[in-house]
Design an enzyme around this catalytic site. Structure first.
Site, PDB file in Angstrom:
ATOM      1  N   HIS A 190       0.855  -1.195   0.000  1.00  0.00           N
ATOM      2  CA  HIS A 190       0.000   0.000   0.000  1.00  0.00           C
ATOM      3  C   HIS A 190       0.881   1.232   0.000  1.00  0.00           C
ATOM      4  O   HIS A 190       1.944   1.239   0.618  1.00  0.00           O
ATOM      5  CB  HIS A 190      -0.912   0.002   1.241  1.00  0.00           C
ATOM      6  CG  HIS A 190      -2.063   0.947   1.113  1.00  0.00           C
ATOM      7  ND1 HIS A 190      -1.977   2.273   1.458  1.00  0.00           N
ATOM      8  CD2 HIS A 190      -3.329   0.754   0.641  1.00  0.00           C
ATOM      9  CE1 HIS A 190      -3.143   2.854   1.214  1.00  0.00           C
ATOM     10  NE2 HIS A 190      -3.973   1.968   0.715  1.00  0.00           N
ATOM     11  N   GLU A 211      -7.839  -5.187  -0.051  1.00  0.00           N
ATOM     12  CA  GLU A 211      -8.425  -5.979  -1.129  1.00  0.00           C
ATOM     13  C   GLU A 211      -8.415  -7.474  -0.859  1.00  0.00           C
ATOM     14  O   GLU A 211      -9.243  -8.206  -1.385  1.00  0.00           O
ATOM     15  CB  GLU A 211      -7.691  -5.686  -2.448  1.00  0.00           C
ATOM     16  CG  GLU A 211      -7.697  -4.235  -2.864  1.00  0.00           C
ATOM     17  CD  GLU A 211      -9.061  -3.732  -3.301  1.00  0.00           C
ATOM     18  OE1 GLU A 211     -10.073  -4.141  -2.700  1.00  0.00           O
ATOM     19  OE2 GLU A 211      -9.113  -2.938  -4.241  1.00  0.00           O
TER      20      GLU A 211
HETATM   21  N1  ACO Z   1       3.872  -7.647  -4.790  1.00  0.00           N
HETATM   22  C1  ACO Z   1       5.172  -7.613  -5.175  1.00  0.00           C
HETATM   23  N2  ACO Z   1       5.925  -6.504  -5.144  1.00  0.00           N
HETATM   24  C2  ACO Z   1       5.333  -5.383  -4.705  1.00  0.00           C
HETATM   25  C3  ACO Z   1       3.993  -5.348  -4.302  1.00  0.00           C
HETATM   26  C4  ACO Z   1       3.259  -6.546  -4.352  1.00  0.00           C
HETATM   27  N3  ACO Z   1       1.979  -6.586  -3.983  1.00  0.00           N
HETATM   28  N4  ACO Z   1       3.681  -4.096  -3.927  1.00  0.00           N
HETATM   29  C5  ACO Z   1       4.794  -3.367  -4.109  1.00  0.00           C
HETATM   30  N5  ACO Z   1       5.789  -4.141  -4.580  1.00  0.00           N
HETATM   31  C6  ACO Z   1       7.166  -3.724  -4.878  1.00  0.00           C
HETATM   32  C7  ACO Z   1       7.207  -2.866  -6.130  1.00  0.00           C
HETATM   33  O1  ACO Z   1       7.476  -3.640  -7.265  1.00  0.00           O
HETATM   34  C8  ACO Z   1       8.320  -1.906  -5.816  1.00  0.00           C
HETATM   35  O2  ACO Z   1       9.550  -2.513  -6.055  1.00  0.00           O
HETATM   36  P1  ACO Z   1      10.754  -1.654  -6.754  1.00  0.00           P
HETATM   37  O3  ACO Z   1      10.882  -0.419  -5.948  1.00  0.00           O
HETATM   38  O4  ACO Z   1      11.905  -2.586  -6.710  1.00  0.00           O
HETATM   39  O5  ACO Z   1      10.248  -1.360  -8.129  1.00  0.00           O
HETATM   40  C9  ACO Z   1       8.227  -1.719  -4.310  1.00  0.00           C
HETATM   41  O6  ACO Z   1       7.579  -2.890  -3.809  1.00  0.00           O
HETATM   42  C10 ACO Z   1       7.405  -0.510  -3.933  1.00  0.00           C
HETATM   43  O7  ACO Z   1       6.219  -0.532  -4.687  1.00  0.00           O
HETATM   44  P2  ACO Z   1       5.581   0.739  -5.345  1.00  0.00           P
HETATM   45  O8  ACO Z   1       4.817   0.339  -6.553  1.00  0.00           O
HETATM   46  O9  ACO Z   1       6.560   1.855  -5.475  1.00  0.00           O
HETATM   47  O10 ACO Z   1       4.603   1.137  -4.193  1.00  0.00           O
HETATM   48  P3  ACO Z   1       3.398   2.080  -4.368  1.00  0.00           P
HETATM   49  O11 ACO Z   1       3.272   2.807  -3.102  1.00  0.00           O
HETATM   50  O12 ACO Z   1       3.442   2.893  -5.587  1.00  0.00           O
HETATM   51  O13 ACO Z   1       2.278   0.975  -4.637  1.00  0.00           O
HETATM   52  C11 ACO Z   1       0.523  -0.502  -4.601  1.00  0.00           C
HETATM   53  C12 ACO Z   1       1.281   0.598  -3.825  1.00  0.00           C
HETATM   54  C13 ACO Z   1       0.205   0.012  -6.005  1.00  0.00           C
HETATM   55  C14 ACO Z   1      -0.778  -0.792  -3.881  1.00  0.00           C
HETATM   56  C15 ACO Z   1       1.416  -1.773  -4.696  1.00  0.00           C
HETATM   57  O14 ACO Z   1       1.739  -2.213  -3.399  1.00  0.00           O
HETATM   58  C16 ACO Z   1       0.749  -2.894  -5.496  1.00  0.00           C
HETATM   59  O15 ACO Z   1       0.856  -2.897  -6.719  1.00  0.00           O
HETATM   60  N6  ACO Z   1       0.046  -3.859  -4.810  1.00  0.00           N
HETATM   61  C17 ACO Z   1      -0.644  -4.920  -5.502  1.00  0.00           C
HETATM   62  C18 ACO Z   1      -1.971  -4.408  -6.056  1.00  0.00           C
HETATM   63  C19 ACO Z   1      -3.000  -4.156  -4.960  1.00  0.00           C
HETATM   64  O16 ACO Z   1      -3.148  -4.931  -4.022  1.00  0.00           O
HETATM   65  N7  ACO Z   1      -3.734  -3.031  -5.118  1.00  0.00           N
HETATM   66  C20 ACO Z   1      -4.775  -2.609  -4.155  1.00  0.00           C
HETATM   67  C21 ACO Z   1      -4.294  -1.470  -3.298  1.00  0.00           C
HETATM   68  S1  ACO Z   1      -5.459  -1.026  -2.045  1.00  0.00           S
HETATM   69  C22 ACO Z   1      -6.467   0.083  -2.789  1.00  0.00           C
HETATM   70  O17 ACO Z   1      -6.087   0.856  -3.609  1.00  0.00           O
HETATM   71  C23 ACO Z   1      -7.899   0.102  -2.436  1.00  0.00           C
END
Ligand code: ACO
Length: 378
Positions: A257, A315
């Site tokens: 998140h 989620e």
């Molecule tokens: N699985 C694997 N790797 C992950 C995940 C995950 N669920 N979430 C983040 N990471 C990794 C990213 O690849 C990134 O790695 P990097 O820096 O080496 O590229 C690092 O962790 C940080 O992730 P970001 O994308 O920069 O984090 P951000 O704050 O932008 O993203 C997000 C948050 C989009 C929710 C992300 O955690 C994700 O994609 N989760 C999976 C999708 C999901 O569950 N979405 C629902 C969110 S809740 C809502 O909106 C209601």
């Protein structure tokens, strides 16, 4: 916060609005909605009470609540053109979130001069009817007309199946809708605020917000999260399946998140509601499997991205609870929209009252002083 000379990619850490609607503390794992800790609001309020609370900053009296329930109930039927559009969308195999976005844009058809509050009530009432109608049409069934005697949550379940839902199911859905009703300046809420900040209108704002909610990085994750649990199938396969996904560069849906660096408090509330629902139904197998998948995913993510604190988000248990309520995966995100619509509208009201035009800047990184080459010489 990662800023580079005033530039914060993804606006991470930037405060772009003040709000009395909800407070998200990502380090403590705390969510306050209009003064109530989430667990207190989610378990006690009817959805109509949560709507009134967000739009008025206080709980309704008995008379105010009865009035709101009646007004919402009367506004549920859709314009004929909206129903026709949903038939066309079904024929074209449009996914339910796109159908919702298309139909939402028609909602003020014939009522263009209504005041903002009436428009907001109409949107809340009809978004649920759109989702249920879409579901019925996709099943090859006739839509079920709304029942004005039922509450918003009970009527939505009724319109999905044509059968009166049990009190336990209504409570389960109400807990879900209250849990997702508002959540700070998330992407879809921000989109709605940007739209009304130009003095555009509520239907436009909600249509835009639905578009933002659709993506898997925001509201589109619960379907894929549940698919993963089913794909795993048995607790002893969790590690291998999840590790293979991480090795393939995939994200584990339902984890991570932007704001929460500890377990999302909504996961706590929805996990408890899901447990209650599965226990009442007498089959805990899927719930137990999901718990085990969650534990494995969090453990693997800690190794995969050390220091990132990738924890369970809303989620994961949304998927489990909505599945337990008998909803199909493809209407999980539209059902999220049913709850969040009330929050989007509350933010629109706040923005309309106090906000300025939202207009950040970009930093140009392109070429300067290019030479113009006439078309004949290219
Ligand atoms: N699985 C694997 N790797 C992950 C995940 C995950 N669920 N979430 C983040 N990471 C990794 C990213 O690849 C990134 O790695 P990097 O820096 O080496 O590229 C690092 O962790 C940080 O992730 P970001 O994308 O920069 O984090 P951000 O704050 O932008 O993203 C997000 C948050 C989009 C929710 C992300 O955690 C994700 O994609 N989760 C999976 C999708 C999901 O569950 N979405 C629902 C969110 S809740 C809502 O909106 C209601």
């Amino acid at each position: 916060m990662s800023t580079n000379n005033g530039y914060a990619p993804g606006l991470e850490g930037i405060v772009a609005a003040e709000t009395e609607l909800s407070h998200v503390d990502g380090l403590k794992g705390e969510l306050i909605i209009a003064g109530f800790p989430l667990a207190r609001l989610a378990a006690n309020a009817t959805f109509e009470e949560a709507v009134f609370l967000l739009w008025n900053g206080r709980l309704p009296t008995q008379i105010e609540l009865a009035d709101l329930k009646q007004e919402l109930a009367e506004l549920r039927p859709l314009p004929i053109a909206t129903v026709d559009l949903l038939h066309e969308a079904t024929k074209a195999r449009t996914n339910p979130m796109d159908a919702l976005r298309m139909a939402a844009a028609t909602l003020d058809l014939g009522s263009g001069s209504a005041d903002s509050l009436t428009t907001a009530k109409m949107i809340v009432a009809r978004v649920a009817t759109i989702v249920a109608t879409t579901h019925r049409l996709r099943q090859g069934e006739e839509p079920v007309a709304p029942d004005p005697a039922l509450s918003h949550a009970a009527n939505f379940l009724f319109m999905l199946t044509g059968e009166a839902p049990s009190d336990a199911r209504v409570r389960g859905l109400e807990t879900y809708l209250n849990t997702v009703v508002d959540h700070g300046l998330n992407a879809s809420t921000f989109a709605a605020r940007v739209i009304v900040a130009t003095q555009s209108d509520l239907v436009s704002a909600i249509t835009g917000a639905i578009g933002a909610l659709k993506g898997p990085l925001h509201g589109g994750a619960p379907g894929p999260a549940l698919d993963t649990v089913f794909e795993i199938g048995r607790a002893d396969r969790a590690e291998a399946v999840l590790q293979a996904k991480l090795d393939a560069g995939e994200r584990l849906m339902g984890f991570g998140h932007r704001v929460y660096k500890v377990r999302d408090p909504r996961a706590e509330v929805l996990g408890a509601a899901a447990e209650q629902m599965f226990r009442a139904d007498g089959d805990m197998a899927l719930y137990e499997l999901a718990k085990s998948v969650e534990e494995t995913a969090v453990r693997l993510l800690a190794v995969h991205k050390p220091g990132r604190n990738l924890q369970t988000n809303v989620e994961f248990y949304t998927a489990l609870l909505l599945h337990g309520l008998g909803l199909d995966t493809d209407i999980f995100t539209p059902t999220f929209a049913i709850g969040r619509t009330a929050g989007w509208l509350a933010h629109c009201f706040e923005q309309m009252k106090y906000g300025r035009l939202i207009r950040p800047q970009s930093r140009y990184t392109g070429v300067m002083d290019r030479v113009w080459v006439p078309i004949g010489q290219r």
